[in-house]
Design an enzyme around this catalytic site. Structure first.
Site, PDB file in Angstrom:
ATOM      1  N   SER A 153     -46.736 -35.391  95.802  1.00  0.00           N
ATOM      2  CA  SER A 153     -47.044 -34.632  97.016  1.00  0.00           C
ATOM      3  C   SER A 153     -48.342 -35.132  97.654  1.00  0.00           C
ATOM      4  O   SER A 153     -48.684 -34.735  98.754  1.00  0.00           O
ATOM      5  CB  SER A 153     -47.166 -33.147  96.669  1.00  0.00           C
ATOM      6  OG  SER A 153     -48.183 -32.961  95.700  1.00  0.00           O
ATOM      7  N   HIS A 170     -54.381 -39.611  84.863  1.00  0.00           N
ATOM      8  CA  HIS A 170     -54.632 -38.277  84.300  1.00  0.00           C
ATOM      9  C   HIS A 170     -54.476 -38.251  82.784  1.00  0.00           C
ATOM     10  O   HIS A 170     -54.259 -37.197  82.190  1.00  0.00           O
ATOM     11  CB  HIS A 170     -53.724 -37.242  84.989  1.00  0.00           C
ATOM     12  CG  HIS A 170     -54.065 -37.069  86.447  1.00  0.00           C
ATOM     13  ND1 HIS A 170     -53.219 -36.482  87.355  1.00  0.00           N
ATOM     14  CD2 HIS A 170     -55.178 -37.412  87.137  1.00  0.00           C
ATOM     15  CE1 HIS A 170     -53.815 -36.482  88.550  1.00  0.00           C
ATOM     16  NE2 HIS A 170     -54.985 -37.046  88.446  1.00  0.00           N
TER      17      HIS A 170
HETATM   18  P1  NAD Z   1     -46.450 -32.639  92.461  1.00  0.00           P
HETATM   19  O1  NAD Z   1     -45.815 -31.772  91.436  1.00  0.00           O
HETATM   20  O2  NAD Z   1     -47.570 -32.115  93.254  1.00  0.00           O
HETATM   21  O3  NAD Z   1     -45.363 -33.145  93.509  1.00  0.00           O
HETATM   22  C1  NAD Z   1     -44.152 -33.687  93.084  1.00  0.00           C
HETATM   23  C2  NAD Z   1     -43.376 -34.170  94.301  1.00  0.00           C
HETATM   24  O4  NAD Z   1     -42.184 -34.777  93.835  1.00  0.00           O
HETATM   25  C3  NAD Z   1     -42.961 -33.036  95.241  1.00  0.00           C
HETATM   26  O5  NAD Z   1     -43.342 -33.397  96.566  1.00  0.00           O
HETATM   27  C4  NAD Z   1     -41.427 -32.993  95.104  1.00  0.00           C
HETATM   28  O6  NAD Z   1     -40.806 -32.727  96.321  1.00  0.00           O
HETATM   29  C5  NAD Z   1     -41.103 -34.400  94.653  1.00  0.00           C
HETATM   30  N1  NAD Z   1     -39.873 -34.517  93.854  1.00  0.00           N
HETATM   31  C6  NAD Z   1     -39.275 -33.603  93.066  1.00  0.00           C
HETATM   32  N2  NAD Z   1     -38.175 -34.099  92.470  1.00  0.00           N
HETATM   33  C7  NAD Z   1     -38.073 -35.396  92.893  1.00  0.00           C
HETATM   34  C8  NAD Z   1     -37.145 -36.438  92.632  1.00  0.00           C
HETATM   35  N3  NAD Z   1     -36.097 -36.275  91.813  1.00  0.00           N
HETATM   36  N4  NAD Z   1     -37.332 -37.620  93.256  1.00  0.00           N
HETATM   37  C9  NAD Z   1     -38.378 -37.814  94.103  1.00  0.00           C
HETATM   38  N5  NAD Z   1     -39.283 -36.845  94.382  1.00  0.00           N
HETATM   39  C10 NAD Z   1     -39.139 -35.660  93.780  1.00  0.00           C
HETATM   40  O7  NAD Z   1     -46.816 -33.953  91.684  1.00  0.00           O
HETATM   41  P2  NAD Z   1     -48.084 -34.865  91.723  1.00  0.00           P
HETATM   42  O8  NAD Z   1     -48.385 -35.308  93.099  1.00  0.00           O
HETATM   43  O9  NAD Z   1     -47.828 -35.856  90.655  1.00  0.00           O
HETATM   44  O10 NAD Z   1     -49.305 -33.946  91.253  1.00  0.00           O
HETATM   45  C11 NAD Z   1     -49.150 -33.083  90.177  1.00  0.00           C
HETATM   46  C12 NAD Z   1     -50.160 -33.167  89.072  1.00  0.00           C
HETATM   47  O11 NAD Z   1     -49.570 -32.553  87.951  1.00  0.00           O
HETATM   48  C13 NAD Z   1     -50.474 -34.545  88.640  1.00  0.00           C
HETATM   49  O12 NAD Z   1     -51.839 -34.591  88.608  1.00  0.00           O
HETATM   50  C14 NAD Z   1     -49.894 -34.726  87.241  1.00  0.00           C
HETATM   51  O13 NAD Z   1     -50.895 -35.139  86.341  1.00  0.00           O
HETATM   52  C15 NAD Z   1     -49.467 -33.366  86.801  1.00  0.00           C
HETATM   53  N6  NAD Z   1     -48.056 -33.274  86.320  1.00  0.00           N
HETATM   54  C16 NAD Z   1     -47.524 -34.258  85.552  1.00  0.00           C
HETATM   55  C17 NAD Z   1     -46.204 -34.185  85.128  1.00  0.00           C
HETATM   56  C18 NAD Z   1     -45.641 -35.308  84.283  1.00  0.00           C
HETATM   57  O14 NAD Z   1     -46.383 -35.956  83.563  1.00  0.00           O
HETATM   58  N7  NAD Z   1     -44.348 -35.587  84.367  1.00  0.00           N
HETATM   59  C19 NAD Z   1     -45.417 -33.101  85.484  1.00  0.00           C
HETATM   60  C20 NAD Z   1     -45.992 -32.089  86.264  1.00  0.00           C
HETATM   61  C21 NAD Z   1     -47.320 -32.204  86.680  1.00  0.00           C
END
Ligand code: NAD
Ligand code: ZN
Length: 250
Positions: free
Chosen positions: A191, A118
């Site tokens: 997720s 992404h």
């Molecule tokens: P998502 O937000 O859909 O899901 C995150 C998952 O992580 C959830 O199922 C949650 O239960 C789990 N989770 C939360 N805390 C955790 C921990 N400490 N240890 C293990 N698991 C944990 O994330 P996704 O599937 O990456 O999709 C989200 C989209 O949003 C992506 O496309 C991404 O590009 C973007 N995004 C990126 C960031 C980042 O760069 N850090 C942050 C938020 C969203």
């Protein structure tokens, strides 16, 4: 948990092409909020306004307000789980990390082979005059919630994939290619709801890879996983690294 850790680390060590696939949950313990799940950004922001390309082009303000939450509230640093993955790669136990994250934390921890599906917040372009910016250059503006190019345009777009945009073709192809070679994959903090990224673990699975999930809650496709840790990314990765590099299991 101990038995499961031993079993996963033993499979990991034997693998020819181990890969890790990470999502927003990977960075949660670095203080970066996830989109979905508990305390996710989805509950606090209007996604239509904040993350869709069309909305960004009409009014980038809501995106910058969310970006400020995402990475700028404080100095964001990799946690021990990111560092464990970097060391495992260095020691030859990891072929690469395919990530949905845009925060650059894997590279900051020292990981080399990172496929950023992404994109990343690191570099930005003015869509009107094409001037390039780095995140560092614009971050004082982000804190104010508004980013303007020196040409006056408000369309300073980070090189990330907004909803309604295609993924970078080359990065996606590299990730698909890697998933096809993969015989052991750990999904961490995703997720598995966002496509086409979520199809990557499916490819590895269809090719017969052994699969582990580390996520605080059970996500989609439970049938894919040989092992599930409903636990935090940092804790489990640190334990796995100890088992693999620490020599307490042969
Ligand atoms: P998502 O937000 O859909 O899901 C995150 C998952 O992580 C959830 O199922 C949650 O239960 C789990 N989770 C939360 N805390 C955790 C921990 N400490 N240890 C293990 N698991 C944990 O994330 P996704 O599937 O990456 O999709 C989200 C989209 O949003 C992506 O496309 C991404 O590009 C973007 N995004 C990126 C960031 C980042 O760069 N850090 C942050 C938020 C969203
Ligand atoms: Zn400009």
């Amino acid at each position: 948990m101990e038995e499961k850790l031993l079993s996963v680390s033993s499979a990991w060590k034997k693998a020819n092409y181990p890969l890790v696939f990470t999502g927003a949950g990977m960075s949660a313990e670095s203080g970066v909020p996830t989109f979905r799940g508990k305390d996710g950004l989805w509950d606090r922001f209007d996604v239509e306004k904040a993350a869709y390309l069309q909305s960004f082009l009409e009014d980038p303000g809501p995106f910058w307000k969310m970006a400020r939450e995402l990475v700028l509230k404080k100095e964001v640093n990799p946690h021990q789980g990111h560092r464990a993955l970097a060391r495992l790669e260095e020691e030859g136990y990891l072929q690469g990390i395919i990530t949905q994250n845009i925060d650059g934390l894997h590279q900051k921890a020292g990981s080399k082979e990172v496929y950023e599906l992404h994109g990343s917040l690191d570099k930005l372009d003015c869509l009107d005059c094409q001037k390039k910016y780095t995140w560092e250059e614009i971050s004082p503006d982000v804190e104010k919630g508004e980013v303007n190019c020196e040409c006056g345009s408000r369309k300073v777009k980070p090189r990330i994939v907004f909803f309604g945009e295609n993924l970078p073709r080359e990065e996606l192809d590299r990730a698909f290619f890697a998933a096809e070679q993969c015989d052991f994959l750990i999904v961490v903090g995703s997720s598995l709801e966002v496509y086409p990224a979520a199809s990557i673990p499916q490819i590895a699975w269809q090719r017969g890879a052994r699969m582990a999930l580390i996520n605080t809650e059970q996500g989609f496709f439970p049938e894919m996983f040989d092992w599930v840790f409903l636990d935090s990314a940092e804790r489990v990765l640190v334990e796995l690294e100890k088992k693999i590099l620490g020599g307490d299991q042969k």
